[in-house]
Design a protein around this motif. Structure first.
Motif, PDB file in Angstrom:
ATOM      1  N   GLU A  65      -1.999 -24.500 -14.623  1.00  0.00           N
ATOM      2  CA  GLU A  65      -0.525 -25.243 -14.734  1.00  0.00           C
ATOM      3  C   GLU A  65       0.329 -24.999 -13.578  1.00  0.00           C
ATOM      4  N   ARG A  66      -0.052 -23.715 -12.758  1.00  0.00           N
ATOM      5  CA  ARG A  66       0.719 -23.714 -11.390  1.00  0.00           C
ATOM      6  C   ARG A  66      -0.190 -23.486 -10.224  1.00  0.00           C
ATOM      7  N   LEU A  67      -1.428 -24.556 -10.521  1.00  0.00           N
ATOM      8  CA  LEU A  67      -2.484 -24.615  -9.309  1.00  0.00           C
ATOM      9  C   LEU A  67      -2.810 -22.903  -9.286  1.00  0.00           C
TER      10      LEU A  67
ATOM     11  N   CYS B   1      -6.028 -22.722  -5.273  1.00  0.00           N
ATOM     12  CA  CYS B   1      -4.752 -21.715  -5.250  1.00  0.00           C
ATOM     13  C   CYS B   1      -3.807 -22.087  -4.528  1.00  0.00           C
ATOM     14  N   ALA B   2      -2.470 -22.134  -4.831  1.00  0.00           N
ATOM     15  CA  ALA B   2      -1.315 -22.438  -4.212  1.00  0.00           C
ATOM     16  C   ALA B   2      -0.454 -21.472  -3.545  1.00  0.00           C
ATOM     17  N   GLY B   3      -1.217 -20.522  -3.300  1.00  0.00           N
ATOM     18  CA  GLY B   3      -0.571 -19.271  -2.641  1.00  0.00           C
ATOM     19  C   GLY B   3       0.126 -18.363  -3.514  1.00  0.00           C
ATOM     20  N   GLN B   4       1.165 -18.002  -2.809  1.00  0.00           N
ATOM     21  CA  GLN B   4       2.238 -17.103  -3.917  1.00  0.00           C
ATOM     22  C   GLN B   4       2.898 -18.050  -4.791  1.00  0.00           C
ATOM     23  N   ASP B   5       2.998 -17.452  -5.963  1.00  0.00           N
ATOM     24  CA  ASP B   5       3.950 -18.237  -6.956  1.00  0.00           C
ATOM     25  C   ASP B   5       5.449 -17.953  -6.492  1.00  0.00           C
ATOM     26  N   LEU B   6       5.903 -19.101  -6.268  1.00  0.00           N
ATOM     27  CA  LEU B   6       7.332 -18.993  -5.360  1.00  0.00           C
ATOM     28  C   LEU B   6       8.514 -18.780  -6.473  1.00  0.00           C
ATOM     29  N   ALA B   7       8.208 -18.684  -7.912  1.00  0.00           N
ATOM     30  CA  ALA B   7       8.987 -18.313  -9.100  1.00  0.00           C
ATOM     31  C   ALA B   7       8.919 -16.919  -9.465  1.00  0.00           C
TER      32      ALA B   7
ATOM     33  N   GLY C 296      -9.082 -25.689 -13.226  1.00  0.00           N
ATOM     34  CA  GLY C 296      -8.296 -26.937 -13.245  1.00  0.00           C
ATOM     35  C   GLY C 296      -8.284 -27.645 -12.023  1.00  0.00           C
ATOM     36  N   ARG C 297      -7.301 -28.394 -11.399  1.00  0.00           N
ATOM     37  CA  ARG C 297      -7.480 -29.270 -10.360  1.00  0.00           C
ATOM     38  C   ARG C 297      -7.226 -28.759  -9.033  1.00  0.00           C
ATOM     39  N   GLY C 298      -6.620 -27.256  -9.084  1.00  0.00           N
ATOM     40  CA  GLY C 298      -6.388 -26.501  -7.828  1.00  0.00           C
ATOM     41  C   GLY C 298      -7.291 -25.445  -7.642  1.00  0.00           C
TER      42      GLY C 298
ATOM     43  N   PRO D  54       1.445 -17.673   8.772  1.00  0.00           N
ATOM     44  CA  PRO D  54       0.024 -17.419   8.077  1.00  0.00           C
ATOM     45  C   PRO D  54      -0.280 -16.061   7.672  1.00  0.00           C
ATOM     46  N   ASP D  55      -0.321 -15.609   6.463  1.00  0.00           N
ATOM     47  CA  ASP D  55      -0.713 -14.365   6.135  1.00  0.00           C
ATOM     48  C   ASP D  55      -2.105 -14.260   5.471  1.00  0.00           C
ATOM     49  N   THR D  56      -2.500 -13.114   4.722  1.00  0.00           N
ATOM     50  CA  THR D  56      -3.759 -12.931   4.162  1.00  0.00           C
ATOM     51  C   THR D  56      -4.913 -13.194   5.197  1.00  0.00           C
TER      52      THR D  56
ATOM     53  N   GLY E  48      -1.209 -22.154   1.490  1.00  0.00           N
ATOM     54  CA  GLY E  48      -0.704 -20.908   1.781  1.00  0.00           C
ATOM     55  C   GLY E  48      -1.461 -19.847   1.828  1.00  0.00           C
ATOM     56  N   ALA E  49      -1.231 -18.631   1.199  1.00  0.00           N
ATOM     57  CA  ALA E  49      -2.158 -17.517   0.924  1.00  0.00           C
ATOM     58  C   ALA E  49      -3.555 -18.053   0.090  1.00  0.00           C
ATOM     59  N   GLY E  50      -3.277 -19.133  -0.467  1.00  0.00           N
ATOM     60  CA  GLY E  50      -4.649 -19.606  -1.253  1.00  0.00           C
ATOM     61  C   GLY E  50      -5.505 -20.106  -0.409  1.00  0.00           C
TER      62      GLY E  50
HETATM   63  C1  LHQ Z   1       3.757 -23.832  -7.913  1.00  0.00           C
HETATM   64  C2  LHQ Z   1       3.267 -23.396  -6.721  1.00  0.00           C
HETATM   65  C3  LHQ Z   1       3.499 -22.320  -6.176  1.00  0.00           C
HETATM   66  C4  LHQ Z   1       5.004 -22.036  -7.976  1.00  0.00           C
HETATM   67  C5  LHQ Z   1       2.450 -25.429  -7.053  1.00  0.00           C
HETATM   68  N1  LHQ Z   1       4.499 -21.505  -6.922  1.00  0.00           N
HETATM   69  N2  LHQ Z   1       4.483 -22.829  -8.648  1.00  0.00           N
HETATM   70  C6  LHQ Z   1       3.113 -14.256   0.603  1.00  0.00           C
HETATM   71  C7  LHQ Z   1       3.931 -13.135   0.201  1.00  0.00           C
HETATM   72  C8  LHQ Z   1       5.065 -13.451  -0.347  1.00  0.00           C
HETATM   73  C9  LHQ Z   1       5.798 -14.348  -0.627  1.00  0.00           C
HETATM   74  C10 LHQ Z   1       5.773 -15.744   0.035  1.00  0.00           C
HETATM   75  O1  LHQ Z   1       4.634 -16.161   0.338  1.00  0.00           O
HETATM   76  C11 LHQ Z   1       3.408 -15.491   0.821  1.00  0.00           C
HETATM   77  C12 LHQ Z   1       2.094 -16.392   1.116  1.00  0.00           C
HETATM   78  C13 LHQ Z   1       2.395 -17.811   0.607  1.00  0.00           C
HETATM   79  O2  LHQ Z   1       1.455 -17.942  -0.210  1.00  0.00           O
HETATM   80  S1  LHQ Z   1       3.458 -18.689   1.096  1.00  0.00           S
HETATM   81  C14 LHQ Z   1       2.951 -20.393   0.502  1.00  0.00           C
HETATM   82  C15 LHQ Z   1       3.269 -20.633  -0.955  1.00  0.00           C
HETATM   83  N3  LHQ Z   1       2.901 -21.920  -1.290  1.00  0.00           N
HETATM   84  C16 LHQ Z   1       3.344 -23.089  -1.001  1.00  0.00           C
HETATM   85  O3  LHQ Z   1       4.234 -22.996  -0.664  1.00  0.00           O
HETATM   86  C17 LHQ Z   1       2.485 -24.122  -2.071  1.00  0.00           C
HETATM   87  C18 LHQ Z   1       3.557 -24.921  -2.751  1.00  0.00           C
HETATM   88  N4  LHQ Z   1       3.096 -26.066  -3.403  1.00  0.00           N
HETATM   89  C19 LHQ Z   1       2.833 -27.339  -2.928  1.00  0.00           C
HETATM   90  O4  LHQ Z   1       3.316 -27.378  -1.865  1.00  0.00           O
HETATM   91  C20 LHQ Z   1       2.245 -28.270  -3.716  1.00  0.00           C
HETATM   92  O5  LHQ Z   1       2.378 -27.822  -5.146  1.00  0.00           O
HETATM   93  C21 LHQ Z   1       0.845 -28.412  -3.329  1.00  0.00           C
HETATM   94  C22 LHQ Z   1       0.855 -29.082  -1.993  1.00  0.00           C
HETATM   95  C23 LHQ Z   1       0.100 -27.263  -3.329  1.00  0.00           C
HETATM   96  C24 LHQ Z   1       0.199 -29.305  -4.428  1.00  0.00           C
HETATM   97  O6  LHQ Z   1       1.053 -30.397  -4.700  1.00  0.00           O
HETATM   98  P1  LHQ Z   1       0.747 -31.352  -5.894  1.00  0.00           P
HETATM   99  O7  LHQ Z   1      -0.972 -31.570  -6.131  1.00  0.00           O
HETATM  100  O8  LHQ Z   1       1.498 -32.636  -5.806  1.00  0.00           O
HETATM  101  O9  LHQ Z   1       1.002 -30.370  -7.250  1.00  0.00           O
HETATM  102  P2  LHQ Z   1       2.527 -30.078  -7.641  1.00  0.00           P
HETATM  103  O10 LHQ Z   1       3.439 -29.911  -6.593  1.00  0.00           O
HETATM  104  O11 LHQ Z   1       2.941 -31.213  -8.821  1.00  0.00           O
HETATM  105  O12 LHQ Z   1       2.052 -28.685  -8.384  1.00  0.00           O
HETATM  106  C25 LHQ Z   1       1.602 -28.707  -9.876  1.00  0.00           C
HETATM  107  C26 LHQ Z   1       2.433 -27.764 -10.538  1.00  0.00           C
HETATM  108  O13 LHQ Z   1       2.405 -26.289  -9.790  1.00  0.00           O
HETATM  109  C27 LHQ Z   1       4.074 -27.786 -10.407  1.00  0.00           C
HETATM  110  O14 LHQ Z   1       4.864 -27.354 -11.308  1.00  0.00           O
HETATM  111  P3  LHQ Z   1       5.453 -28.528 -12.456  1.00  0.00           P
HETATM  112  O15 LHQ Z   1       6.192 -27.835 -13.649  1.00  0.00           O
HETATM  113  O16 LHQ Z   1       6.483 -29.506 -11.698  1.00  0.00           O
HETATM  114  O17 LHQ Z   1       4.384 -29.347 -12.972  1.00  0.00           O
HETATM  115  C28 LHQ Z   1       4.517 -26.930  -9.173  1.00  0.00           C
HETATM  116  O18 LHQ Z   1       5.692 -26.772  -9.026  1.00  0.00           O
HETATM  117  C29 LHQ Z   1       3.541 -25.893  -9.472  1.00  0.00           C
HETATM  118  N5  LHQ Z   1       3.221 -24.979  -8.190  1.00  0.00           N
HETATM  119  N6  LHQ Z   1       2.422 -24.269  -6.125  1.00  0.00           N
HETATM  120  N7  LHQ Z   1       3.260 -21.927  -4.938  1.00  0.00           N
END
Ligand code: LHQ
Length: 268
Positions: free
Chosen positions: A25-27, A67-73, A63-65, A149-151, A118-120
């Motif tokens: 549910e959070r990819l 890994c979307a990296g760090q859970d931002l919540a 599911g459909r993802g 870019p990390d990890t 991201g980290a995914g």
């Molecule tokens: C999410 C996330 C997510 C929470 C989708 N968190 N809920 C390392 C160390 C410490 C801190 C900081 O970072 C790092 C490294 C990193 O990994 S930084 C990068 C973090 N990741 C992102 O910025 C990716 C954020 N997600 C997105 O941009 C989109 O979700 C992508 C492009 C991956 C997919 O888009 P869609 O296919 O349109 O799916 P969606 O956005 O509708 O996502 C589905 C659900 O998953 C949605 O929740 P909802 O309640 O609205 O259905 C999103 O909020 C949730 N989700 N990624 N990283």
């Protein structure tokens, strides 16, 4: 081997361990719980290599993802309201994760079933071989958050695709489709969506019946070559050949060749 986790699933079949990231549910974004459970699952895989029950690891997402990296919540707010220490999160979680995959003495295959952001994305690229479904994609999402870019991403990206493409991917943070990722050499292969798991399963089973120690040293030699100079690498090849020449699998490989039969490798 224990599969009793909440955010990851660990299954072992015929010496192939499969770890599935399980927060669909959070990819499959990373929380602290998922990091802890993944760490434990990897420790069990490592123990399985030691006792001979695991010879290949497959990493995929539910599911459909992928890994979307760090859970931002998933934030632990500081009592005094000060900003989070992302460096601590890297040091405690992401860095040990990449090192654990890199040092695992078996081939690690990523089966990227959907978006890897991201980290995914870095996690997928830290595996030894990456297969991706045609509908999957890779996003260097860090720049959109003002991060780097990390990890291991900043290290591996330019080495896989060259500086120009790495810089574009990292700065623009745009979605790179699996097909283009394969064309650019970011990953090994893009396959049709419904062929992903059958393809990975067939490759994994083939590798699990192979000379696991040889694969482990091959993986280590190739990763080391990226930063070693030529002579250091020649020395490494010598040392690995010395070790492998004494292995049971080498003896078996030569015997099978002479006897014109299929080898029966034990991974020893
Ligand atoms: C999410 C996330 C997510 C929470 C989708 N968190 N809920 C390392 C160390 C410490 C801190 C900081 O970072 C790092 C490294 C990193 O990994 S930084 C990068 C973090 N990741 C992102 O910025 C990716 C954020 N997600 C997105 O941009 C989109 O979700 C992508 C492009 C991956 C997919 O888009 P869609 O296919 O349109 O799916 P969606 O956005 O509708 O996502 C589905 C659900 O998953 C949605 O929740 P909802 O309640 O609205 O259905 C999103 O909020 C949730 N989700 N990624 N990283």
């Amino acid at each position: 081997m224990n599969g009793g986790f909440e955010t990851v699933r660990l299954e072992v079949s015929e010496a192939v361990a499969t770890i599935t990231l399980c927060r669909p549910e959070r990819l499959n974004a990373f929380t602290r719980q998922m990091h802890a459970e993944l760490r434990e699952a990897l420790a069990q895989v490592r123990a399985g290599r030691a006792d001979g029950s695991v010879r290949v690891l497959v990493l995929t997402g539910a599911g459909r993802g992928f890994c979307a990296g760090q859970d931002l919540a998933d934030r632990k707010p500081a009592a005094d309201g000060s900003p989070p220490d992302l460096g601590a999160s890297i040091e405690d979680n992401y860095k040990p994760l990449v090192l654990a995959l890199r040092t695992l003495e078996m081939p690690v295959i990523a089966a990227v079933n959907g978006v890897a952001a991201g980290a995914g994305a870095s996690l997928a690229l830290a595996c030894d071989v990456v297969f991706a479904a045609r509908s999957a994609s890779f996003i260097q999402a860090f720049s959109k958050l003002g991060l780097v870019p990390d990890t291991g991403g900043s290290w591996i990206l330019p080495r896989l695709v060259g500086s120009a493409r790495a810089m574009g991917l990292a700065l623009f943070g745009e979605r790179l489709g699996a097909e283009q990722a394969a064309d650019w050499g970011l990953i090994w292969q893009c396959v049709d969506d419904d062929a992903l798991m059958p393809t990975v399963s067939e490759v994994a089973q083939r590798l699990a019946a192979g000379p696991t120690r040889g694969y482990a040293r091959t993986k280590q030699a190739l990763w080391a070559s990226i930063s070693n100079d030529f002579e250091t690498q020649l020395d490494l090849e010598r040392d690995y050949m010395r070790e492998l020449g004494r292995s049971e699998d080498y003896r078996e490989g030569v015997a099978a060749f002479s006897e014109k039969r299929a080898p029966r490798f034990t991974g020893q």
